[in-house]
Scaffold this active site. Structure first.
Site, short mmCIF file in Angstrom:
data_model
loop_
_atom_site.label_atom_id
_atom_site.label_comp_id
_atom_site.label_asym_id
_atom_site.label_seq_id
_atom_site.Cartn_x
_atom_site.Cartn_y
_atom_site.Cartn_z
N LYS A 97 27.85 -9.04 0.61
CA LYS A 97 26.73 -8.91 1.54
C LYS A 97 25.41 -8.62 0.82
O LYS A 97 24.36 -9.08 1.26
CB LYS A 97 27.01 -7.83 2.59
CG LYS A 97 28.09 -8.27 3.58
CD LYS A 97 28.06 -7.52 4.89
CE LYS A 97 28.99 -8.19 5.88
NZ LYS A 97 29.17 -7.49 7.12
N LYS A 102 35.36 -17.45 5.21
CA LYS A 102 35.85 -16.96 6.50
C LYS A 102 34.82 -17.22 7.60
O LYS A 102 33.61 -17.28 7.33
CB LYS A 102 36.25 -15.48 6.41
CG LYS A 102 35.14 -14.51 6.56
CD LYS A 102 35.66 -13.08 6.80
CE LYS A 102 34.44 -12.20 7.04
NZ LYS A 102 34.62 -11.13 7.96
N LYS A 131 29.98 -14.01 11.60
CA LYS A 131 28.81 -13.95 12.50
C LYS A 131 27.54 -14.36 11.78
O LYS A 131 26.63 -14.90 12.38
CB LYS A 131 28.60 -12.51 12.98
CG LYS A 131 29.75 -11.89 13.73
CD LYS A 131 29.25 -10.59 14.36
CE LYS A 131 30.36 -9.72 14.83
NZ LYS A 131 30.73 -8.67 13.89
N1 AQP Z 1 37.16 -14.72 10.24
C1 AQP Z 1 37.88 -13.69 10.66
N2 AQP Z 1 39.22 -13.82 10.86
C2 AQP Z 1 39.97 -12.78 11.31
N3 AQP Z 1 39.44 -11.55 11.60
C3 AQP Z 1 38.12 -11.40 11.41
N4 AQP Z 1 37.31 -10.35 11.61
C4 AQP Z 1 36.03 -10.68 11.29
N5 AQP Z 1 36.00 -11.96 10.88
C5 AQP Z 1 37.27 -12.44 10.95
C6 AQP Z 1 37.75 -9.05 12.11
O1 AQP Z 1 36.99 -8.74 13.26
C7 AQP Z 1 36.83 -7.31 13.33
C8 AQP Z 1 35.41 -6.97 13.59
O2 AQP Z 1 34.61 -7.38 12.51
P1 AQP Z 1 33.15 -6.83 12.38
O3 AQP Z 1 32.29 -7.41 13.39
O4 AQP Z 1 33.17 -5.37 12.42
O5 AQP Z 1 32.66 -7.22 10.95
P2 AQP Z 1 32.93 -8.37 9.97
O6 AQP Z 1 34.33 -8.39 9.49
O7 AQP Z 1 31.91 -8.21 8.92
O8 AQP Z 1 32.67 -9.66 10.87
P3 AQP Z 1 31.90 -10.91 10.43
O9 AQP Z 1 31.96 -11.90 11.51
O10 AQP Z 1 32.34 -11.41 9.10
O11 AQP Z 1 30.41 -10.42 10.37
P4 AQP Z 1 29.38 -10.62 9.21
O12 AQP Z 1 29.08 -12.06 9.17
O13 AQP Z 1 28.22 -9.79 9.69
O14 AQP Z 1 30.01 -10.10 7.97
C9 AQP Z 1 37.36 -6.75 12.02
O15 AQP Z 1 38.65 -6.22 12.23
C10 AQP Z 1 37.43 -7.94 11.12
O16 AQP Z 1 38.47 -7.81 10.16
#
Ligand code: AQP
Length: 346
Positions: free
Chosen positions: A115, A207, A210
């Protein structure tokens, strides 16, 4: 006070674009665990602000994640749903854990490296310390089980390291106060289900996320039927037909991802999916996948928009959840202050 035998805690960041990866990797697991566990589900707004959030968008996104939880089947009456900033013990315990965790531990966190990218010096201190706040989120409840996607595994290991170090560093004080020597339990990650790592629709090596600048890379929970169908039609694939056996998915990340998504949405194994589609072309499979995704996600989007039409009701649910959450964290934090040696109002 001994830990509750099975207490689940997990959170989702209100950073917009809630997607199919969040849904399959986390939210569907949250729903399933309600049958067997005491569950606490948190909209982790303090985590969200480790990167800049436009204030009005943040407020909207907090309500949107709450609506997604409820629309997906989380019951805020039987379990606890709230936003993190309303329970001050999260931030307090996070500070204490900042003083327990070691710089070297946090330096190894791959999510921070990803990040922060090349601009580490410009990343917020909060982004670096994020895993200590996550440990506080979990341990403020003495939660024992944490359903997460694969990407959070390393943070969960750090939570266990922090719990262990706290228990050891303060062992004498814990004993002198008559508390259980396992003052903080070592929580277990629950990385289960067929879709613990849903990948981008544009690149099977990344992956679904968001923050991906391409909206075509993910299916958002709020996408309408036409948008879902278009994104699946445009999803990257390879020129070969689908294999008949799961072994044939090795080295074919995009095919593997779409088969995984189909299987998770249809509640079946990849082998079952391939027994039907093996040898066929992607066009037919994608058309069926689009129909399936619309069938599963449209009712959730519909319910989310119904809930979001009444923001005051969502805010009431969050405030009520926060009161019930504080009833758990407040006595635990009293014990933590005792153990550390801080003076507090009796
Ligand atoms: N691609 C994914 N596949 C399976 N699980 C996922 N999670 C996130 N992306 C995937 C799971 O969703 C939960 C909430 O995630 P979060 O919003 O707290 O943060 P994150 O993992 O950082 O989500 P993003 O979408 O990847 O956001 P950004 O782009 O901001 O980094 C967690 O349990 C996560 O494992």
């Amino acid at each position: 006070m001994a830990a509750v035998s099975h207490r689940v805690f997990s959170g989702v960041q209100p950073t917009g674009n809630l997607h199919l990866g969040n849904y399959l990797g986390a939210i569907t697991r949250f729903v399933a665990l309600q049958e067997t566990h005491e569950c606490i589900y948190c909209v982790v707004d303090l985590h969200a602000i480790t990167t800049w959030q436009e204030p009005a968008e943040l407020t909207k996104n907090i309500r949107e994640v709450t609506a997604a939880f409820i629309a997906s089947g989380i019951d805020p009456d039987k379990h606890i749903v709230f936003n993190q900033s309303q329970v001050v013990e999260h931030a307090e315990l996070a500070w204490m854990f900042n003083c327990v965790a070691r710089m070297g531990w946090l330096n190894r966190m791959t999510q921070f490296k990803e990040k922060a990218g090349k601009h580490r010096e410009n990343a917020s201190v909060g982004l670096f310390a994020y895993p200590a706040l996550m440990a506080a989120d979990i341990l403020a409840y003495r939660a024992t089980h944490v359903p997460v996607g694969e990407d959070q595994k390393q943070h969960l290991e750090l939570t266990r390291d922090i719990a262990q170090k706290f228990n050891v560093d303060f062992a004498a004080s814990i004993a002198s106060h008559g508390y259980d020597e396992t003052f903080f339990p070592l929580p277990e990650p629950l990385i289960t289900g067929p879709a613990t790592r849903v990948m981008s629709l544009r690149d099977g090596a990344k992956k679904m996320s968001k923050s991906d600048p391409s909206d075509l890379s993910r299916i958002n929970l709020t996408d309408d039927a036409d948008t879902i169908a278009k994104k699946i039609r445009k999803a990257k694939t390879d020129p070969e037909p689908l294999p008949s056996e799961t072994e044939g998915l090795a080295d074919r990340p995009e095919a593997d991802n779409l088969v995984g998504i189909f299987s998770a949405l249809n509640d079946q194994t990849a082998a079952q999916t391939l027994s039907h589609y093996g040898g066929g072309q992607f066009s037919e499979f994608k058309a069926d996948l689009a129909n399936l995704a619309v069938e599963k996600l449209s009712p959730i989007a519909g319910e989310m928009s119904r809930l979001l039409a009444d923001p005051a009701h969502i805010d009431t649910i969050l405030c009520d959840g926060a009161d019930r959450a504080r009833a758990i964290t407040s006595p635990i934090l009293r014990q933590v202050r005792d153990v550390i040696g801080l003076i507090q109002r009796s």
